[in-house]
Design a protein around this motif. Structure first.
Motif, mmCIF file in Angstrom:
data_model
loop_
_atom_site.group_PDB
_atom_site.id
_atom_site.type_symbol
_atom_site.label_atom_id
_atom_site.label_comp_id
_atom_site.label_asym_id
_atom_site.label_seq_id
_atom_site.Cartn_x
_atom_site.Cartn_y
_atom_site.Cartn_z
ATOM 1 N N VAL A 743 0.865 -1.186 0.000
ATOM 2 C CA VAL A 743 0.000 0.000 0.000
ATOM 3 C C VAL A 743 0.897 1.230 0.000
ATOM 4 N N LYS A 744 0.921 1.918 -1.087
ATOM 5 C CA LYS A 744 1.755 3.105 -1.156
ATOM 6 C C LYS A 744 1.186 4.219 -0.269
ATOM 7 N N ASN A 745 2.084 5.044 0.221
ATOM 8 C CA ASN A 745 1.717 6.226 0.999
ATOM 9 C C ASN A 745 0.934 5.889 2.264
ATOM 10 N N TYR A 823 -2.366 8.098 5.503
ATOM 11 C CA TYR A 823 -2.549 7.500 4.181
ATOM 12 C C TYR A 823 -2.881 8.606 3.189
ATOM 13 N N ALA A 824 -2.343 8.481 1.974
ATOM 14 C CA ALA A 824 -2.629 9.425 0.898
ATOM 15 C C ALA A 824 -2.787 8.653 -0.394
ATOM 16 N N THR A 825 -3.759 9.076 -1.204
ATOM 17 C CA THR A 825 -3.976 8.388 -2.468
ATOM 18 C C THR A 825 -4.719 9.298 -3.433
ATOM 19 N N GLY A 830 -8.815 13.522 -7.740
ATOM 20 C CA GLY A 830 -8.318 14.418 -6.702
ATOM 21 C C GLY A 830 -7.352 13.704 -5.779
ATOM 22 N N GLN A 831 -6.985 14.380 -4.688
ATOM 23 C CA GLN A 831 -6.037 13.838 -3.719
ATOM 24 C C GLN A 831 -6.727 13.694 -2.371
ATOM 25 N N LEU A 832 -6.692 12.482 -1.823
ATOM 26 C CA LEU A 832 -7.255 12.199 -0.504
ATOM 27 C C LEU A 832 -6.120 12.007 0.489
ATOM 28 N N ASN A 833 -6.198 12.687 1.598
ATOM 29 C CA ASN A 833 -5.227 12.535 2.681
ATOM 30 C C ASN A 833 -5.978 12.176 3.961
ATOM 31 N N ALA A 834 -5.418 11.283 4.761
ATOM 32 C CA ALA A 834 -6.050 10.887 6.016
ATOM 33 C C ALA A 834 -4.975 10.640 7.058
ATOM 34 N N LEU A 872 -9.233 14.259 7.790
ATOM 35 C CA LEU A 872 -9.522 13.836 6.423
ATOM 36 C C LEU A 872 -9.491 15.062 5.529
ATOM 37 N N GLY A 873 -8.808 14.946 4.415
ATOM 38 C CA GLY A 873 -8.745 16.055 3.480
ATOM 39 C C GLY A 873 -8.853 15.574 2.051
ATOM 40 N N TYR A 874 -9.546 16.345 1.249
ATOM 41 C CA TYR A 874 -9.692 15.997 -0.162
ATOM 42 C C TYR A 874 -9.653 17.276 -0.978
ATOM 43 N N ASN A 875 -8.779 17.306 -1.989
ATOM 44 C CA ASN A 875 -8.776 18.450 -2.887
ATOM 45 C C ASN A 875 -8.767 17.974 -4.325
ATOM 46 N N ILE A 876 -9.528 18.692 -5.129
ATOM 47 C CA ILE A 876 -9.634 18.382 -6.543
ATOM 48 C C ILE A 876 -9.716 19.698 -7.306
#
Length: 982
Positions: A743-745, A823-825, A830-834, A872-876
């Motif tokens: 699992v990357k990131n 975790y980031a994916t 977009g980009q999800l960060n947790a 939790l963060g999400y940017n697109i």
């Protein structure tokens, strides 16, 4: 070429902590240049900066996504931090340092949490203490915050027993960032205004960099009356009659018996008994009924203090920060840092509650006086008292006692101006190929000037109560019908008669004569200098050995100066003498990192660390701190780390030198409550040995307290110049998982921690002293004073003073487990960060004395066993969303309180004295126009989670907020902001 610098993105990943934004902002590209970096907890510069101790990182992007005006507000969400010692929501009643923002790692106290800025000490914001005021550090100038838990005294010196919070400022910034924000609560208060401007520029040929930050913020007040849970004065049922089904169900209203119209008590000659009365709004004499005949507040003669109390005090901040570097050559750089912060706060609480015992020790005010040997009546005394009162103090004069809320003088409160200045500079660079040096010197100070209102001048009050009708025109003004003060010297000094019989009966002249404005001036200074040398003197088969060594000097001083009336207690309030003191310390340190194995089966790397620091304090003599650690990289996926440290903390100036300062503790249970003459227990025997208690029992059948006495306990806190340094032992064991192939990131860390503080500098506690005095060690009775027999049947024997002195006590202990996962994916374009941070407090206790039983506090309110934080963060594209969820686990009241055999009520189980878990949700959304402009808006406490009901009379209560500091007492609030960068 290697350069000394900040920690890189790759290094953060090695630490097992994901530092990407939770945010609506793109993360910066990874640094390409390898740098020798200094990790918090070590002075050794290295390319492979990995730490055997757990470190959590909070980035600038996370600070921006939180919308906070003060770093404290963000840090306190992290579960490794305990409840704050001082914040703007728990300091309305503070006599100094109101509104200061401190932090506390592991619930071991803010004085055991060392706050650094760029790896160096920062001047304290609290007189006599080591706690740093985060109000003085602008949030928008911060690059990241590194939090290392566990002892670090061998690296940084005293105070790092629980850990270190290292605030790293921005570096090599070019351009401009403007940030403006407004907000307020759902109730229309807690108004927030914030503006920040950051500028940076490089010198010609990139030989240096200069940066500035200007920040200003205003946070408005929140008053108790504007929240339903605190709008009415209330008190817990414990300690009074009744068997509640729920300890959190209060007596509501529970109005104060100190009311503006006054309550007057005298010994009635006809009844041969005490008699009391008060006044209605029309000035008619009526019976006292504090909470109304039916206890519902209807027809009450009491006073609602909550109408004036403050939950959050208004706080204004103005900050200027600057830093710069200039390369003298390719290998040598001069640097400087400067901070200036001005903070203004304003506290407000109900008018002063005055008792006649505040004016005369006996508490008996003459209804008449002798003038030239002739008995003269006080014409202001009502006929009911004068015609029926007896002499109770043996001076031959009729007398009475009274209590009164001094609302016709002024509200109580203070305005404080606090200034913090810090300047530090030095030279750093390279010596040869593998050695780096750093030398610095700095100075800082914090000054506070405070003015207060609402207190009374006791000496003037005595003069203003001794009055007569001027039938002989003693003041030669031709008026023989006026009332004047008897003492001619007092008259010459402006004495005006005080009519205390009824509400608002003081004339403006009398109010001005009686009013005692207060003042406070404090100054805390810090001078420091240091030199360190870091390098790689030789290599082992597994790699180069890293070494750091150096020396440091520090001198700290503190002074607190009150006005003359406050120093002596002649303003009817806390007696607070001046305090001053200083100390200095000289230290040397040595640290090493040793690569033991490398590139073997199941051993990619195995490094050991060790450090030692020797100090000599002018206050406590020699101290020694040391630590050792092991970092085992099994492979690219799994890493094991362990550290053990022995840290020292020398007593601070207040703990050493504080003069006896008066305080009014709450939440105490008197062991003598309910004692009868027939009882044969040790408790009863010791209680009845006090004449006041015996008189109370004789009059009432059992020892009985009235409301004023239950809330009127005082005491004095004192320093102890004979204190020794305390010693902390901390152990951390953990592992880091980064399964890049699966699992990357993804990064997962788990760490066990255990910190034990021996000879901890604490006070045993007033409740402990009470319990020991009457049920255990009678030597504690020397610290307890009860009221004498002449205080009347209901007040005689009640607790008056319980004093405390700092001591090297049995110690403190905390143990638990930390878990972080990041975790980031990429997701849907977009980009999800947790990121999750979880702390389980397995066990925590303190020992009031070396021989005492441990007092567990894990799971108690303010120290829940379970806490977690989920980001939790999400940017697109131009849009960004972030959500922060904070969890505070189920908690119960202090065991000492629950298990106290002297409670009048019975609490069978902890479940009947527990509060439910709390969830808080913070949201932020943003939209960006190009690379320069971003608008953002957020909601804090979006669920409008109500605080747990920790009401007055329960341990942990914050007066006015009716909850504990760990809970949000303000509620849902909104903000919107605009950022512009160039």
């Amino acid at each position: 070429m290697f350069k000394r610098g900040s920690i890189s993105t790759a290094v953060l990943a090695c630490l097992g902590v994901y530092s990407g934004a939770v945010l609506a902002q793109q993360a910066p590209a990874p640094q390409q240049t390898l740098e020798r970096v200094e990790v918090t907890g070590s002075r050794i510069l290295s390319v492979n900066a990995e730490s055997p101790a757990p470190i959590q990182v909070i980035t600038a992007a996370e600070i921006g996504a939180s919308g906070v005006a003060n770093l404290q507000d963000l840090l306190l969400k992290n579960p490794v931090f305990g409840t704050p010692g001082i914040s703007r929501t728990n300091s309305n009643f503070s006599t100094s340092s109101a509104g200061v923002a401190t932090i506390d790692l592991r619930n071991l106290g803010s004085n055991r949490t060392l706050v650094l800025v760029n790896g160096r000490r920062y001047v304290s914001g609290v007189p006599g203490d080591s706690s740093v005021d985060l109000n003085s550090i602008p949030t928008d100038f911060i690059e990241r915050v590194e939090v290392m838990t566990g002892g670090a005294s061998s690296t940084y010196g005293s105070d790092a027993v629980a850990g270190v919070v290292n605030i790293i400022l921005k570096r090599n910034f070019q351009g401009m960032i403007l940030d403006a924000q407004v907000g307020e609560s759902q109730e229309g208060d807690d108004r927030k205004r914030k503006f920040s401007a950051t500028f940076g520029m490089n010198a010609p040929d990139n030989r240096g960099n200069l940066m500035f930050n200007l920040s200003a913020s205003k946070q408005g007040a929140v008053y108790s009356r504007d929240r339903s849970f605190s709008a009415v004065d209330q008190y817990t049922l414990s300690g009074f009659t009744g068997e509640p089904a729920d300890i959190f169900t209060p007596l509501r209203p529970f109005y104060s018996s100190f009311a503006p119209q006054g309550t007057f008590t005298f010994r009635d000659a006809t009844l041969n008994a005490n008699r009391s009365f008060t006044f209605d709004p029309n000035g008619n004499q009526i019976p006292v009924s504090t909470n109304g005949p039916n206890g519902d507040g209807v027809g009450a003669t009491g006073y609602d203090r909550s109408a004036y109390r403050t939950i959050a005090i208004p706080t204004d901040r103005l900050m200027l920060a600057t830093k710069g570097e200039f390369n003298l050559s390719d290998k040598h750089t001069v640097f400087f840092e400067g901070n200036y912060a001005s903070t203004k706060t304003k506290t407000r609480l109900e008018p002063f509650a005055l008792a006649s015992t505040d004016i005369l020790d006996s508490g008996f005010i003459p209804a008449e006086n002798f003038v030239n040997g002739v008995r003269v009546r006080n014409p202001l005394v009502p006929d009911t008292i004068y015609n029926n009162a007896l002499d109770r103090d043996g001076d031959g004069l009729k007398d009475f006692s009274f209590t009164r809320r001094m609302s016709d003088i002024a509200l109580r409160g203070n305005k404080a101006d606090r200034d913090t200045v810090r300047i530090i500079g030095g030279v750093k660079g390279e010596i040869g190929k593998n050695w780096n040096y750093d030398t610095y010197a700095g100075y800082g100070f914090t000054k506070e000037g405070q003015t207060g209102t609402g207190q009374v001048n006791v000496v003037n009050f005595r003069n203003a109560l001794a009055v007569m009708q001027d039938v002989n025109d003693a003041n030669n003004n031709g008026n023989t019908t006026e009332v004047i003060c008897i003492d001619p010297v007092a008259r010459a000094q402006g004495c005006v008669p005080a009519n205390v019989f009824g509400a608002n009966t003081l004339s403006p002249g009398a109010a001005a004569y009686l009013h005692a404005p207060s003042s406070l001036n404090t100054k805390t200074t810090q001078a420091l200098a240091g030199f360190s040398l870091s390098g790689e003197p030789f290599e082992l088969p597994a790699g180069p050995v890293g070494v750091a060594l150096g020396a440091e000097y520090r001198r700290e001083s503190s002074s607190t100066e009150f006005d003359a009336l406050t120093q002596t207690g002649l303003n009817a309030g806390n007696a607070l003498p001046n305090t001053a003191g200083s100390f200095n310390v000289k230290e040397v340190f040595l640290e090493g990192r040793f690569p033991l194995l490398k590139n073997l089966p199941a051993v990619k790397t195995l490094d050991a660390t060790a450090a030692v620091r020797q100090g000599r304090y002018s206050s406590v003599g020699n101290t020694t701190s040391w630590n050792s650690g092991l970092d085992w990289g099994v492979n690219d996926t799994f890493r094991v780390r362990a550290s053990y440290a022995v840290s020292t903390r020398a007593p601070n100036i207040g703990e050493l030198f504080q003069a006896p300062s008066q305080t009014f503790p709450t939440g105490l249970i008197d062991p003598c409550q309910g004692v009868t003459a027939a009882e044969q227990s040790t408790r009863a025997t010791r209680c009845l040995a006090n004449p006041g208690v015996a008189a109370n029992v004789a009059a009432n059948g059992e020892f009985t307290l009235n409301q004023a006495d239950a809330q009127g306990v005082s005491g004095f806190d004192s320093g102890n110049p004979n204190l020794k340094a305390e010693k902390g032992q901390s152990l951390t064991l953990g592992f880091v998982i980064t399964p890049r192939d699966l699992v990357k990131n993804l990064s997962i860390t788990t760490d066990y921690y255990r910190i034990k503080v021996k000879n901890a500098i604490n006070t045993p506690g007033r409740q402990y002293a009470l319990t020991q005095c009457y049920n255990g060690d009678a030597s504690y009775c020397q610290y307890i004073t009860r009221r004498p027999t002449d205080q009347g049947a209901n007040s005689a024997g009640s607790l008056e003073f319980i004093n405390e002195t700092n001591a090297n006590t049995g110690g403190d202990f905390v143990e638990g487990i930390d878990l972080t996962a990041a975790y980031a994916t990429k997701l849907a374009g977009g980009q999800l960060n947790a990121r999750l941070s979880y702390t389980y407090m397995r066990k925590a206790y303190n020992k009031p004395t070396p021989d005492a039983e441990i007092d567990r506090f894990d799971g108690e309110i303010g120290q829940p066993k379970n806490r977690w934080l989920l980001n939790l963060g999400y940017n697109i594209g131009p849009f960004g969303l972030s959500a922060t969820t904070t969890y505070i686990g189920k908690s119960h009241l202090d065991d000492t309180f629950l298990n106290n055999p002297d409670l009048w009520v019975t609490i069978p189980t902890k479940s009947q004295a527990s509060v439910k878990e709390k969830y808080y949700l913070d949201l932020q959304g943003s939209y960006s126009w190009g690379k320069s402009t971003q608008i953002y808006l957020g909601i804090d406490n979006a669920l409008n989670t109500k605080p747990a009901p920790i009401i007055s009379g329960l341990p942990g209560n914050v007066t006015g907020a009716e909850t504990a500091s760990i809970y949000d007492a303000i509620g849902r609030r909104y903000y919107i902001g605009l950022r512009y960068s160039l």
